[in-house]
Design an enzyme around this catalytic site. Structure first.
Site, short mmCIF file in Angstrom:
data_model
loop_
_atom_site.label_atom_id
_atom_site.label_comp_id
_atom_site.label_asym_id
_atom_site.label_seq_id
_atom_site.Cartn_x
_atom_site.Cartn_y
_atom_site.Cartn_z
CG ASP A 120 -0.19 0.11 2.53
OD1 ASP A 120 0.05 1.24 2.99
OD2 ASP A 120 0.17 -0.94 3.11
CB SER A 121 0.93 4.25 0.67
OG SER A 121 1.28 5.61 0.61
CB ALA A 122 5.76 4.36 0.43
CG LEU B 199 -4.54 -2.14 -1.07
CD1 LEU B 199 -4.02 -3.27 -1.92
CD2 LEU B 199 -4.61 -2.56 0.39
CG HIS C 292 -3.41 7.31 1.21
ND1 HIS C 292 -2.99 7.14 -0.09
CD2 HIS C 292 -2.37 6.92 1.99
CE1 HIS C 292 -1.75 6.69 -0.09
NE2 HIS C 292 -1.36 6.53 1.17
#
Length: 835
Positions: A659-661, A687, A782
């Site tokens: 997810d994200s980074a 994600l 987010h």
């Protein structure tokens, strides 16, 4: 089918005009849904009661229970109505409710295919006519396709031969030598009737049936008048019958010993009374447990074999010859007529119609391991599709009409929910999710394993030996589930702006809205101001660790600290590992813009993912910045992936997620593997992916204002200390050639600071030929999946990721070419087994 939109569009199409189709149509009208059409393959309504016109055809469920509760009939002539009376009842129901204008007869469906782009079912008839509808409901039943025995020489017989469900009334049986193959529910009705006509009747029996007397008698005129003038007495009579029959479920599903009293004793008494010959009685006595096969009702079938012109043949059939039937002992049983009383292909649901769902999924392929559905009505991969009288909804103790009325109610619940979401968020599709479907059917099979319907071969079982026909419990239980169980098993969606995009509306429940608002407030009031400048990264990590207590791990998942490839990691192990063919795993890379987060902060997500996927999830505690700038985190991810391979896992048994980074690291890992011509994973789930480390999107600030979780200033702070060089190709997926990467699943929220990243990455992947699905969850932020402990929408999203992993592992196990380095121009290198 790829035909253009047919002019014959209807909101709902119903396939079949029997009890199911007629009842569903009446319920649709009552619900205010008037744009529907019934497609009936014959020339009138009636279903099996139109087709089965054999002598003596009648129902083995009392008439007042085998009828619609909303259309009671005070004029049933007998306790067990005959075929012609039931057929007349159905015609009368269709006439009373003015269904003729909705009915198209002689309209046999050849195939039905879901058009993903249009969100419609396209239905083609055998005559070439085409229909389109938003909703497809099949009401073809389980007993609509006659089954002929697999016997050598079946077509060689010179005389008339027909199945009982297609009785040839032009054949006069008087004085003829008649052979009957089969001794099931139909045969025990027509055999006594034709025995009085035939010159000689030979009944070929593979196995005898448990039979109990049929307590049939006529309703006197005064009783019918009472029912007509005082309808409450008719309702009371129906309730008494229902209670009596419903109690029998105890014997079939829980207290099997009761069947010896309820069926065994009456059978033996009737056999002794009607058949004097001990040898014949022995042949007519079953050698399998009572209830294992259907218990039949007849008061005169056994007595028929005491007639001088009737012979019971128990030797096996070797072949059919032009002159009759030859048995395995070499004897030829000459016959003038053969009647097949061999039942129906009950486990071949919907055959011969071909049904194709989302992404070209064929229903036969989905049912390769046996037919299954949620509540007997819905199948994953088949949006806006409902079956009436589908898998595991048949009964051994009560009226199927009661079950059908429960299904009518459930379908209407789903349609009303779809209309509510339609009004609020333009949802156009409802589809049962794989996890509740799988859990429901596991429960059903576990219950069936303890029922009376095991221990012998019967028409209840499919080719794999699974009972895909019967409901293993009370009809009251089924009705409660159909009318009151949560619709959380379903996902409501609509097509996105691109073919690969799906929009997922927020669940409409009040509780979900309240919890979502609460989480928004908490994130905006606590997380957003405290994670980012001016606080130091050390202080931000403390905040994240504290907030981690609000995101607990899932139950029934064991978490262990391990070392993977020299990197500390957490292993989440589900209580039950369901991917059984070979070891498999998910490598999950947590987010936190490379400077925050840990397996602890993401345990609520990863533990639920392990449970959803049914396989272990590894979450590396990779090195963070500023202590360890680029490429330390990527090196750790690569080391973990290589360690999984070294442990004996094949690459096509690994799914990478993040997810994200962490999603950025997942893409970087894939690109590094591809550049090094290494084995690629089976797939990747991303994600809220960070796809552009430059944050060059012009709408970043606007989206940041919508997102309750992150500020653009924090992302900039984190990327500055990550110190990724501008020319690092691994972190530039929007510029890279992605061809050859495995299939991708990307999830993001509409209130997402990185929504543009997700959209652009998905579009670029598709442009490069990579199979990619983009899910955009409306009114979500987010990595909202982190709030899975509170939000049903987050749990549903994680479930989708888990199903994606299952699908990719299953496809990879069959040698799917997407998962190897072959796409990078190199043949696959075998992975050594674990030592």
């Amino acid at each position: 089918m790829t035909a253009p939109l047919a002019a014959q569009y209807h909101e709902v199409l119903i396939v079949g005009g029997g009890f199911g189709g007629i009842g569903m149509a009446v319920m649709l009208k009552r619900a205010g849904i008037d744009d529907f059409r019934i497609l009936e393959r014959s020339n009138e309504v009636g279903g099996v009661w139109r087709d089965n016109t054999y002598p003596g055809a009648a129902c083995d469920v009392p008439s007042h229970l085998y009828s619609f509760s909303f259309e009671p009939n005070p004029d049933w002539s007998r306790h067990f109505a005959s075929q012609d009376e039931i057929h007349a009842y159905l015609r009368r129901c269709a006439g009373k409710h003015e269904l003729a204008r909705y009915l198209r007869c002689n309209a046999e469906v050849a195939e039905a295919a879901y058009d993903d782009a249009a969100g419609l079912w396209r239905v083609r008839l055998c005559d070439g006519a085409e229909f389109a509808s938003r909703i497809l409901i099949t009401a073809t039943g389980q007993l609509s396709n006659p089954a002929l025995p697999r016997i050598e020489g079946l077509d060689s017989f010179r005389g008339p031969a027909f199945h009982s469900a297609r009785w040839d009334h032009g054949v006069d049986l008087a004085g003829k030598r008649v052979a009957v193959i089969g001794t099931g529910a139909s045969a025990i009705q027509f055999v006594p009737t034709i025995a009085a006509k035939a010159g000689r009747l030979s009944v070929f029996q593979r196995s005898p049936s448990w039979i109990i007397p049929r307590p049939d008698k006529a309703y006197p005129a005064w009783r019918r008048t009472l029912f007509r003038t005082m309808p409450w007495t008719m309702r009371l009579h129906r309730a008494m019958i229902y209670t009596q029959y419903e109690s029998r479920a105890l014997a079939f599903t829980r207290l099997k010993g009761l069947l010896k009293i309820a069926a065994g004793i009456p059978f033996r008494r009737m056999l002794a009374r009607q058949v004097a010959d001990p040898a014949l009685r022995a042949k007519l006595t079953p050698d399998y447990p009572i209830g294992c096969k259907r218990i039949l009702l007849s008061s005169d079938y056994l007595a028929t074999f005491s007639r001088p012109n009737v012979e019971l043949v128990t030797e096996g059939i070797a072949r059919v010859t032009p002159d009759g039937i030859q048995t395995t002992d070499g004897r030829l049983h000459e016959a003038d007529v053969i009647v097949y009383g061999t039942g129906f292909a009950a486990t071949r649901f919907l055959a011969p119609m071909r049904v194709t769902g989302r992404d070209g999924l064929d229903l036969n392929a989905a049912w390769a391991a046996g037919a299954s559905s949620y509540l007997g009505m819905s199948v994953p991969g088949f949006p806006n599709f409902f079956m009436l009288y589908g898998p595991n909804t048949n009964l051994g103790h009560n009226s199927i009409v009661y079950m059908l009325e429960s299904q009518f109610a459930h379908v209407l619940r789903c349609l009303r929910a779809l209309r509510r979401t339609d009004a609020g968020s333009n949802a156009t599709r409802i589809e049962v999710q794989a996890a509740p479907h799988r859990a429901f059917n596991a429960h059903i099979q576990a219950r069936l394993a303890k029922s009376a319907w095991i221990g012998c071969h019967s028409w209840y079982l499919d080719e794999q030996g699974r009972n895909t026909v019967n409901w293993p419990g009370f009809t009251l239980t089924y009705r409660w589930l159909a009318k009151h169980a949560s619709l959380g098993a379903y996902q409501f969606t609509r097509p996105g702006r691109a073919p690969h995009e799906t929009r997922v509306p927020a669940p409409p429940s009040t509780l979900e809205r309240m919890l979502a608002a609460q989480n928004r407030l908490l994130l905006r009031a606590v997380f957003r101001p405290l994670v980012g400048p001016p606080l130091s990264l050390r202080a931000q990590r403390r905040v994240v660790d504290l907030l981690g207590w609000l995101m607990p791990a899932a139950r029934k998942v064991r978490r262990e600290r391990r070392i993977l490839g020299g990197v500390p990691a957490e292993l989440a192990l589900p209580a039950v590992t369901e991917v059984a063919t070979a070891p498999a795993a998910i490598l999950y890379l947590h987010g936190g813009a490379f400077c925050l987060g840990s397996p602890w902060s993401h345990r609520g997500l990863t533990s639920r993912l392990a449970r959803a996927a049914g396989m272990p999830v590894w979450t590396p505690d990779y090195r963070l910045v500023p202590e360890h700038p680029y490429p330390a985190a990527l090196d750790d991810a690569l080391a973990c992936y290589e360690a999984l391979l070294a442990s004996g896992l094949r690459a096509d048994r690994i799914v990478i997620a993040g997810d994200s980074a962490g999603a950025s690291l997942a893409m970087a890992l894939l690109l590094r593997l591809k550049a090094g011509q290494r084995q690629l994973s089976a797939g990747a789930a991303l994600l809220s992916p960070m796809a552009d480390l430059r944050l060059a999107h012009p709408d970043i600030e606007t989206r940041a204002a919508q997102d309750p979780m992150l500020r653009a200033a924090w992302i900039r702070q984190s990327l500055a200390v990550y110190a990724c060089p501008p020319d690092a190709f691994e972190h530039a997926p929007l510029k890279a050639d992605l061809a050859g990467l495995p299939p991708l699943l990307i999830q993001a929220g509409t209130d997402e600071i990185l929504l543009t990243d997700a959209e652009q990455l998905a579009a670029h992947a598709v442009a490069c030929g990579v199979p990619c699905r983009l899910e955009i969850h409306e009114q979500r932020w987010h990595v909202f999946q982190l709030q899975a402990a509170q939000l049903a929408s987050a749990r549903s999203a994680i479930q989708t990721v888990g199903e994606f992993a299952r699908e990719r592992i299953a496809d990879g196990g069959e040698g799917d070419a997407h998962v190897t380095a072959r796409h990078a121009g190199r043949e696959e290198v075998p992975v050594p087994a674990a030592s």
